[in-house]
Design a protein around this motif. Structure first.
Motif, short mmCIF file in Angstrom:
data_model
loop_
_atom_site.label_atom_id
_atom_site.label_comp_id
_atom_site.label_asym_id
_atom_site.label_seq_id
_atom_site.Cartn_x
_atom_site.Cartn_y
_atom_site.Cartn_z
N MET A 388 41.55 -24.86 -111.60
CA MET A 388 42.41 -23.78 -111.09
C MET A 388 41.77 -22.41 -111.33
SD MET A 388 46.19 -25.22 -112.19
CE MET A 388 47.03 -23.81 -111.48
N ARG A 389 41.13 -22.23 -112.46
CA ARG A 389 40.45 -20.96 -112.70
C ARG A 389 39.28 -20.77 -111.74
NH1 ARG A 389 40.24 -20.73 -119.38
NH2 ARG A 389 42.52 -20.34 -119.67
N ALA A 394 37.31 -17.84 -106.97
CA ALA A 394 36.80 -17.80 -105.60
C ALA A 394 37.77 -17.08 -104.67
CB ALA A 394 36.53 -19.23 -105.10
N ASP A 395 39.09 -17.19 -104.91
CA ASP A 395 40.08 -16.57 -104.03
C ASP A 395 41.18 -15.95 -104.91
OD1 ASP A 395 41.69 -15.71 -102.03
OD2 ASP A 395 42.08 -17.68 -101.17
N PRO A 396 41.16 -14.63 -105.18
CA PRO A 396 42.18 -13.99 -106.05
C PRO A 396 43.59 -14.04 -105.46
CG PRO A 396 40.23 -12.61 -105.85
CD PRO A 396 40.08 -13.69 -104.84
N LEU A 397 43.75 -14.35 -104.15
CA LEU A 397 45.08 -14.42 -103.56
C LEU A 397 45.93 -15.50 -104.20
CD1 LEU A 397 44.37 -13.87 -99.77
CD2 LEU A 397 45.40 -12.29 -101.39
N LEU A 398 45.30 -16.52 -104.81
CA LEU A 398 46.06 -17.57 -105.49
C LEU A 398 46.87 -16.98 -106.66
CD1 LEU A 398 43.42 -20.45 -105.53
CD2 LEU A 398 45.39 -20.19 -104.03
N ILE A 399 46.28 -16.02 -107.36
CA ILE A 399 47.01 -15.40 -108.48
C ILE A 399 48.17 -14.57 -107.96
CG2 ILE A 399 46.75 -13.84 -110.46
CD1 ILE A 399 43.86 -14.69 -110.64
N THR A 417 43.27 -16.17 -117.17
CA THR A 417 42.54 -15.20 -118.00
C THR A 417 42.82 -13.79 -117.53
OG1 THR A 417 40.48 -15.12 -116.74
CG2 THR A 417 40.69 -16.89 -118.37
N HIS A 418 42.68 -12.83 -118.44
CA HIS A 418 42.96 -11.43 -118.15
C HIS A 418 42.02 -10.88 -117.09
CE1 HIS A 418 45.83 -11.09 -121.46
NE2 HIS A 418 44.95 -11.73 -122.25
N THR A 419 40.78 -11.31 -117.13
CA THR A 419 39.79 -10.76 -116.18
C THR A 419 40.17 -11.08 -114.75
OG1 THR A 419 38.07 -11.00 -117.85
CG2 THR A 419 37.36 -10.72 -115.57
N LEU A 420 40.55 -12.34 -114.49
CA LEU A 420 40.89 -12.73 -113.12
C LEU A 420 42.19 -12.08 -112.66
CD1 LEU A 420 39.98 -16.55 -113.17
CD2 LEU A 420 38.63 -14.63 -112.29
N VAL A 421 43.16 -11.97 -113.57
CA VAL A 421 44.43 -11.35 -113.18
C VAL A 421 44.23 -9.87 -112.88
CG1 VAL A 421 46.76 -10.77 -113.98
CG2 VAL A 421 45.82 -13.04 -114.43
N VAL A 425 45.17 -8.13 -109.37
CA VAL A 425 46.26 -7.15 -109.29
C VAL A 425 45.73 -5.78 -108.93
CG1 VAL A 425 48.08 -6.00 -110.60
CG2 VAL A 425 47.68 -8.47 -110.85
N ARG A 426 44.57 -5.39 -109.50
CA ARG A 426 44.02 -4.06 -109.26
C ARG A 426 42.61 -4.18 -108.71
NH1 ARG A 426 46.76 -3.70 -114.08
NH2 ARG A 426 44.88 -4.16 -115.26
N PRO A 427 42.48 -4.59 -107.45
CA PRO A 427 41.12 -4.67 -106.87
C PRO A 427 40.53 -3.29 -106.67
CG PRO A 427 42.75 -5.08 -105.18
CD PRO A 427 43.52 -4.96 -106.47
N THR A 428 39.36 -3.07 -107.13
CA THR A 428 38.69 -1.77 -107.00
C THR A 428 37.51 -1.81 -106.05
OG1 THR A 428 37.29 -2.30 -108.90
CG2 THR A 428 39.34 -1.13 -109.34
#
Length: 443
Positions: A388-389, A394-399, A417-421, A425-428
């Motif tokens: 799942m991680r 590969a696709d942050p939309l899952l979170i 994990t904090h990094t993926l979330v 949440v805050r894509p830069t």
């Protein structure tokens, strides 16, 4: 036949050409053979060589074959086969016919390497000494013609008797005498009891009974020797055999030339190495991209005979190499679901690619699994969390989908994990936004 005033017949090499000859060419084989017999019986010609055959029946026999050719291009091999002599013997007698002034070059053949080989073309010539000895008168029918184009128009009275004798010789075929070996006094087989004598010279003979002959009980006093099967290879053959085996079994030697590989492995082949022993020595180090297989092989085998100098060392190395290969095969093939997964990097990479393909093909199903509200994190296995991680990376939309469906941010951070979330949440990165938009439209 001729008086002593006639000069000796010996034409130098520079005058053995149609442009420099003093004789006259003839297309009549009968007249030319008369000149050949006259040279042989006059005693005026002596070969310039101190070795080799002399003028004789073989010379006349070769002249007969040459006279029958429509275009005088005698093949040395063909004459040798016709007369049963060596090619060198034919060359000796052709040299004598040229030195006697009976043959001249129209064009000389070439046998240079790398060029087209051409046969020599000759012209049959009657020497000027022959015309002088028999009193033959010659004229030029055309004033512009060269001197070798003279033709005979008459003969002196004193030469008529001699020309008649030469005509009989020219009409007769001369054959070489075949050498016959003396037959031994012993007979080829045992004489049978025929004739007037009733006593055999072989003494009393006792024949075995037919029963013993049919049953095979009587063994032969001279048993037939069994010939060894196959042919024993010499040193060079052993090198080539080992080279062919290596090019067939070693992948990076597949396109290499066998003679070159045989030269490279000559030291190990002469020392008695087998193909498995060479492969075991090559397996001591990893093989990357090979551009020149023969040079790479020579570098790898440098000092091999000093390192493995005995057959015992080579055998132990081969056994260790085979055990290592079996262990490698087990690492690649023998793993179960209860284990953490395959330990081989190649197999693990293939498994990861398969999971990625499944995730890309059925992304909607993956989202449903990821956003299940009844999902308890403690019930998830380690393997599922890892998968799942990897899918969320590969696709942050899952979170984002999991958060929209009711998963708390704390559980999402525990699961992904904090990094993926934070990345979801805050894509830069603009690239990440475009990628997410495309995946959203596709979903």
């Amino acid at each position: 036949m001729e008086g002593p005033s006639l000069p000796a017949l010996l034409v130098p090499a520079a005058d053995q050409w149609i442009s420099t000859t003093t004789g006259r060419i003839t297309s009549d084989p009968y007249s030319w053979m008369q000149a050949v017999h006259w040279v042989g019986g006059s005693g005026l010609y002596t070969p310039s060589r101190n070795h080799g055959p002399q003028w004789g029946p073989t010379t006349v026999a070769i002249a007969q074959l040459v006279s029958a050719l429509a275009e005088c291009r005698p093949s040395v091999g063909w004459i040798a086969r016709k007369l049963g002599v060596s090619e060198r013997t034919v060359q000796y007698h052709l040299d004598m016919l040229r030195e006697a002034g009976l043959l001249v070059y129209r064009s000389k053949g070439t046998r240079a390497a790398g060029r087209v080989r051409l046969a020599s073309v000759y012209e049959r010539v009657i020497p000027a000494e022959f015309d002088e000895a028999l009193g033959i008168r010659t004229v030029l029918r055309d004033e512009t013609a060269p001197t070798y184009a003279r033709v005979a128009v008459g003969i002196a009275e004193q030469g008529r008797k001699l020309i008649g004798k030469l005509a009989k010789k020219a009409a007769r075929k001369v054959r070489r005498k075949r050498s016959r070996t003396a037959r031994t006094a012993e007979l080829d087989c045992t004489p049978m009891q025929v004739g007037t004598s009733a006593v055999s010279t072989a003494g009393a003979l006792s024949l075995p009974s037919e029963g013993k002959l049919a049953s095979g009980e009587k063994s032969s006093p001279t048993p037939k020797q069994q010939k060894p099967k196959g042919r024993k290879l010499n040193q060079v053959g052993r090198r080539y055999q080992l080279a062919r085996e290596l090019t067939a079994l070693v992948p990076w030697l597949g396109n290499a030339a066998t003679p070159r590989i045989a030269w490279v492995i000559r030291h190990v082949a002469d020392a008695g190495w087998t193909v498995d022993q060479v492969r075991a020595f090559l397996a001591l180090a990893d093989v990357t991209g090979v551009r020149r297989p023969s040079a790479f092989l020579a570098h790898r085998l440098k000092g091999a005979t000093q390192l493995w100098d005995t057959a015992e060392k080579r055998d132990r190395a081969v056994e260790a190499w085979r055990e290592c290969r079996r262990a490698e095969q087990q690492r690649h093939a023998e793993w179960t679901v209860e284990q953490d997964g395959p330990t081989s990097r190649v197999v693990r990479r293939q498994v990861d690619e398969a999971f990625a393909a499944v995730a890309a093909a059925g992304k909607a199903d993956a989202i449903e699994v990821a956003v299940d509200t009844d999902l308890v994190l403690e019930d998830l296995t380690r393997e599922l969390i890892v998968d799942m991680r990897a899918a969320a990376e590969a696709d942050p939309l899952l979170i984002l989908a999991a958060l929209d469906c009711g998963m708390s941010e704390a559980d999402a951070r525990r699961l992904y994990t904090h990094t993926l979330v934070d990345r979801a949440v805050r894509p830069t990165s603009p690239t990440l936004r475009i990628h997410s938009w495309k995946d959203t439209a596709r979903v």
